[in-house]
Design a protein around this motif. Sequence first.
Motif, PDB file in Angstrom:
ATOM      1  N   LYS A 216       0.816  -1.211   0.000  1.00 47.81           N
ATOM      2  CA  LYS A 216       0.000   0.000   0.000  1.00 47.81           C
ATOM      3  C   LYS A 216       0.854   1.266   0.000  1.00 47.81           C
ATOM      4  CE  LYS A 216      -3.830  -2.254   2.412  1.00 47.81           C
ATOM      5  NZ  LYS A 216      -4.693  -2.234   3.620  1.00 47.81           N
ATOM      6  N   PRO A 217       0.387   2.318  -0.686  1.00 46.15           N
ATOM      7  CA  PRO A 217       1.170   3.562  -0.774  1.00 46.15           C
ATOM      8  C   PRO A 217       1.446   4.216   0.572  1.00 46.15           C
ATOM      9  CG  PRO A 217      -0.652   3.573  -2.344  1.00 46.15           C
ATOM     10  CD  PRO A 217      -0.850   2.378  -1.475  1.00 46.15           C
ATOM     11  N   ASP A 218       0.562   4.015   1.564  1.00 49.08           N
ATOM     12  CA  ASP A 218       0.751   4.661   2.861  1.00 49.08           C
ATOM     13  C   ASP A 218       1.618   3.835   3.810  1.00 49.08           C
ATOM     14  OD1 ASP A 218      -1.102   2.638   3.095  1.00 49.08           O
ATOM     15  OD2 ASP A 218      -2.453   3.743   4.411  1.00 49.08           O
ATOM     16  N   GLU A 219       2.153   2.712   3.332  1.00 51.36           N
ATOM     17  CA  GLU A 219       3.040   1.881   4.133  1.00 51.36           C
ATOM     18  C   GLU A 219       4.488   2.128   3.727  1.00 51.36           C
ATOM     19  OE1 GLU A 219       0.549  -2.180   5.052  1.00 51.36           O
ATOM     20  OE2 GLU A 219       1.545  -2.012   3.112  1.00 51.36           O
ATOM     21  N   PRO A 220       5.415   2.125   4.669  1.00 44.51           N
ATOM     22  CA  PRO A 220       6.826   2.250   4.294  1.00 44.51           C
ATOM     23  C   PRO A 220       7.295   0.988   3.577  1.00 44.51           C
ATOM     24  CG  PRO A 220       6.625   1.750   6.617  1.00 44.51           C
ATOM     25  CD  PRO A 220       5.226   2.004   6.120  1.00 44.51           C
ATOM     26  N   PRO A 221       8.324   1.088   2.741  1.00 39.45           N
ATOM     27  CA  PRO A 221       8.863  -0.123   2.092  1.00 39.45           C
ATOM     28  C   PRO A 221       9.414  -1.061   3.150  1.00 39.45           C
ATOM     29  CG  PRO A 221      10.323   1.761   1.763  1.00 39.45           C
ATOM     30  CD  PRO A 221       9.071   2.293   2.359  1.00 39.45           C
ATOM     31  N   GLN A 222       8.928  -2.282   3.173  1.00 40.50           N
ATOM     32  CA  GLN A 222       9.261  -3.156   4.296  1.00 40.50           C
ATOM     33  C   GLN A 222       9.072  -4.612   3.926  1.00 40.50           C
ATOM     34  OE1 GLN A 222       6.942  -2.166   7.733  1.00 40.50           O
ATOM     35  NE2 GLN A 222       8.177  -3.364   9.150  1.00 40.50           N
ATOM     36  N   LEU A 223       9.974  -5.448   4.425  1.00 42.15           N
ATOM     37  CA  LEU A 223       9.798  -6.892   4.374  1.00 42.15           C
ATOM     38  C   LEU A 223       8.967  -7.282   5.587  1.00 42.15           C
ATOM     39  CD1 LEU A 223      10.589  -9.609   2.999  1.00 42.15           C
ATOM     40  CD2 LEU A 223      12.569  -9.660   4.541  1.00 42.15           C
ATOM     41  N   LEU A 224       7.781  -7.804   5.355  1.00 41.98           N
ATOM     42  CA  LEU A 224       6.836  -8.065   6.438  1.00 41.98           C
ATOM     43  C   LEU A 224       6.919  -9.492   6.977  1.00 41.98           C
ATOM     44  CD1 LEU A 224       3.747  -6.271   4.863  1.00 41.98           C
ATOM     45  CD2 LEU A 224       5.299  -5.370   6.611  1.00 41.98           C
ATOM     46  N   ARG A 225       7.269 -10.427   6.117  1.00 42.05           N
ATOM     47  CA  ARG A 225       7.348 -11.834   6.545  1.00 42.05           C
ATOM     48  C   ARG A 225       8.437 -12.538   5.763  1.00 42.05           C
ATOM     49  NH1 ARG A 225       5.316 -16.673   4.497  1.00 42.05           N
ATOM     50  NH2 ARG A 225       4.262 -15.498   2.828  1.00 42.05           N
ATOM     51  N   TRP A 226       9.259 -13.287   6.495  1.00 44.18           N
ATOM     52  CA  TRP A 226      10.315 -14.086   5.873  1.00 44.18           C
ATOM     53  C   TRP A 226      10.715 -15.166   6.862  1.00 44.18           C
ATOM     54  CZ3 TRP A 226      12.506 -16.211   2.091  1.00 44.18           C
ATOM     55  CH2 TRP A 226      13.838 -16.610   2.090  1.00 44.18           C
TER      56      TRP A 226
END
Length: 269
Positions: A216-226
């Motif tokens: 989503k555009p309002d979320e920072p660039p992020q790895l959420l699950r790994w």
Amino acid sequence: MRTHIASTSALPIRHSEWVSGLSLSQCQTVFAIMHTNTSDPAIVDLWIWPLDIDSRERERLYGFLSEDEKARVERFVHGRHARRFITARGGMRERLASYGKSAPDQLHFAANAYGKPYLTGENTGLCFNLSHSLDLAALAVTYHCEIGVDIEIIRPIEEEIAETFFSPRERADLASLPPAERERGFFQAWTRKEAFVKALGQGLAIPLDSFDVSVKPDEPPQLLRWQDGNPDAAHRWRLHHFEARSDCVGAVAIPSPHSALSFKTSVRA
């Protein structure tokens, strides 16, 4: 971008300066971060350059290529693809050479078991990754840390691509976006996923739907699950978002949560 997507897009081949939220003047700032006794490289140089250049400049860059690279040029069916390959590889060599004492045509490369290239000889501490999409190339460079970069021109895509390669969470987040925002949302997620996989250096051995990135555009660039079952694994990574121009997005991935981008504007900067 990997070849499995090229068959469904206008990309002829697989494959600094701007970043989301920063003005051009801010993007010209070089972050002066000193390396002390830490395993965190802290800084990534990001270079972006155009691939469609005049013939004299392209001829100069051609002189930097190895014999193997020149042979690859001859194998291209379309002249435009060959010309862009020369500009991408020659430009990469020139920029990598600026970090050491070797001339661009004296740099030597090898590849790991999955095909990811790396420098050999006196330049082994320098880590890099190259990406290109249509008429733009991006190069990410750092020291002693694996890195991945992906750049993509925003264009119409088939819904089946997200259904095939995105995780359930990513598909749901993409579907929740207004229709006018879905193309950009797709490529924001795609570049983050590609950059992460390229940083891991294991190619197609890492399924793209086996991890989650922000969409989503309002979320920072992020790895959420790994690595399911290891909640800390994703937090060891930093994803950087950048935009080369209004019709293009990109991402850098590095296992260094405190890293920052240094935006390079010339070879000698």
